[in-house]
Design an enzyme around this catalytic site. Sequence first.
Site, PDB file in Angstrom:
ATOM      1  N   CYS A   1       2.489   7.147   6.470  1.00 39.45           N
ATOM      2  CA  CYS A   1       1.431   6.289   5.935  1.00 39.45           C
ATOM      3  C   CYS A   1       1.783   4.812   6.071  1.00 39.45           C
ATOM      4  O   CYS A   1       0.907   3.983   6.296  1.00 39.45           O
ATOM      5  CB  CYS A   1       1.138   6.650   4.485  1.00 39.45           C
ATOM      6  SG  CYS A   1       0.252   8.221   4.350  1.00 39.45           S
TER       7      CYS A   1
ATOM      8  N   CYS B   1       4.451   7.412   2.065  1.00 40.02           N
ATOM      9  CA  CYS B   1       5.449   8.049   2.929  1.00 40.02           C
ATOM     10  C   CYS B   1       5.596   7.235   4.214  1.00 40.02           C
ATOM     11  O   CYS B   1       4.822   6.313   4.478  1.00 40.02           O
ATOM     12  CB  CYS B   1       5.047   9.498   3.237  1.00 40.02           C
ATOM     13  SG  CYS B   1       3.655   9.661   4.383  1.00 40.02           S
TER      14      CYS B   1
ATOM     15  N   ASN C   1      -5.270  13.042  -1.294  1.00 37.85           N
ATOM     16  CA  ASN C   1      -4.517  13.958  -0.439  1.00 37.85           C
ATOM     17  C   ASN C   1      -5.235  15.302  -0.373  1.00 37.85           C
ATOM     18  O   ASN C   1      -5.877  15.750  -1.328  1.00 37.85           O
ATOM     19  CB  ASN C   1      -3.063  14.104  -0.902  1.00 37.85           C
ATOM     20  CG  ASN C   1      -2.891  14.593  -2.313  1.00 37.85           C
ATOM     21  OD1 ASN C   1      -3.579  14.148  -3.233  1.00 37.85           O
ATOM     22  ND2 ASN C   1      -1.944  15.490  -2.519  1.00 37.85           N
TER      23      ASN C   1
ATOM     24  N   CYS D   1      -2.454  12.868   3.794  1.00 38.33           N
ATOM     25  CA  CYS D   1      -2.130  11.984   2.672  1.00 38.33           C
ATOM     26  C   CYS D   1      -3.361  11.164   2.270  1.00 38.33           C
ATOM     27  O   CYS D   1      -4.255  10.911   3.082  1.00 38.33           O
ATOM     28  CB  CYS D   1      -0.997  11.037   3.043  1.00 38.33           C
ATOM     29  SG  CYS D   1       0.571  11.852   3.382  1.00 38.33           S
TER      30      CYS D   1
ATOM     31  N   GLU E   1      -4.181  19.062   0.900  1.00 37.36           N
ATOM     32  CA  GLU E   1      -3.118  19.941   1.381  1.00 37.36           C
ATOM     33  C   GLU E   1      -3.687  21.128   2.139  1.00 37.36           C
ATOM     34  O   GLU E   1      -4.861  21.492   1.986  1.00 37.36           O
ATOM     35  CB  GLU E   1      -2.286  20.450   0.201  1.00 37.36           C
ATOM     36  CG  GLU E   1      -1.498  19.356  -0.473  1.00 37.36           C
ATOM     37  CD  GLU E   1      -0.681  19.851  -1.655  1.00 37.36           C
ATOM     38  OE1 GLU E   1       0.087  19.040  -2.177  1.00 37.36           O
ATOM     39  OE2 GLU E   1      -0.805  21.030  -2.058  1.00 37.36           O
TER      40      GLU E   1
ATOM     41  N   GLU F   1      -3.594   7.968   1.658  1.00 36.04           N
ATOM     42  CA  GLU F   1      -3.692   6.705   2.381  1.00 36.04           C
ATOM     43  C   GLU F   1      -4.353   6.892   3.743  1.00 36.04           C
ATOM     44  O   GLU F   1      -5.246   6.140   4.143  1.00 36.04           O
ATOM     45  CB  GLU F   1      -2.299   6.087   2.578  1.00 36.04           C
ATOM     46  CG  GLU F   1      -1.558   5.811   1.287  1.00 36.04           C
ATOM     47  CD  GLU F   1      -0.677   6.970   0.830  1.00 36.04           C
ATOM     48  OE1 GLU F   1      -1.144   8.137   0.794  1.00 36.04           O
ATOM     49  OE2 GLU F   1       0.495   6.711   0.509  1.00 36.04           O
TER      50      GLU F   1
END
Length: 129
Positions: A92, A89, A44, A55, A46, A57
Amino acid sequence: MQRSYESLIKEAKIAAQNAHAPYSKFKVGACALFESGNIYTGCNVENSSYGLSLCAERNALSSAVSAGEKSKLIAIAIVSPNMKFCTPCGACRQWITEFSKDAKVILEKDDSSLTIIDIKELLPYTFEL
């Protein structure tokens, strides 16, 4: 080369170490395996404008596309050093189904054993055109 689910978890753990998570402090790593035998990792990333964060994934799947991967996604391992059983999430989940409606999602449980879940179980009503 045949890859084990354990080896995918190991690669995802390595990727998680590279996460850029200065705001949440919640690091995640992912490792995607394709029919070609190729694997792609992601972590990830940010951003201070939180909605622009990426993310793990989606990072791994984007790496596959960038590398020219054309085969079907077989499995994706997802780990976080912050918590066990770190599920993807909703965004994803949709991304995973873009690359395979039959992909396996590999997660690590509290006792370090693995759980394998079909993406269809996590997202039974995927958006499709």
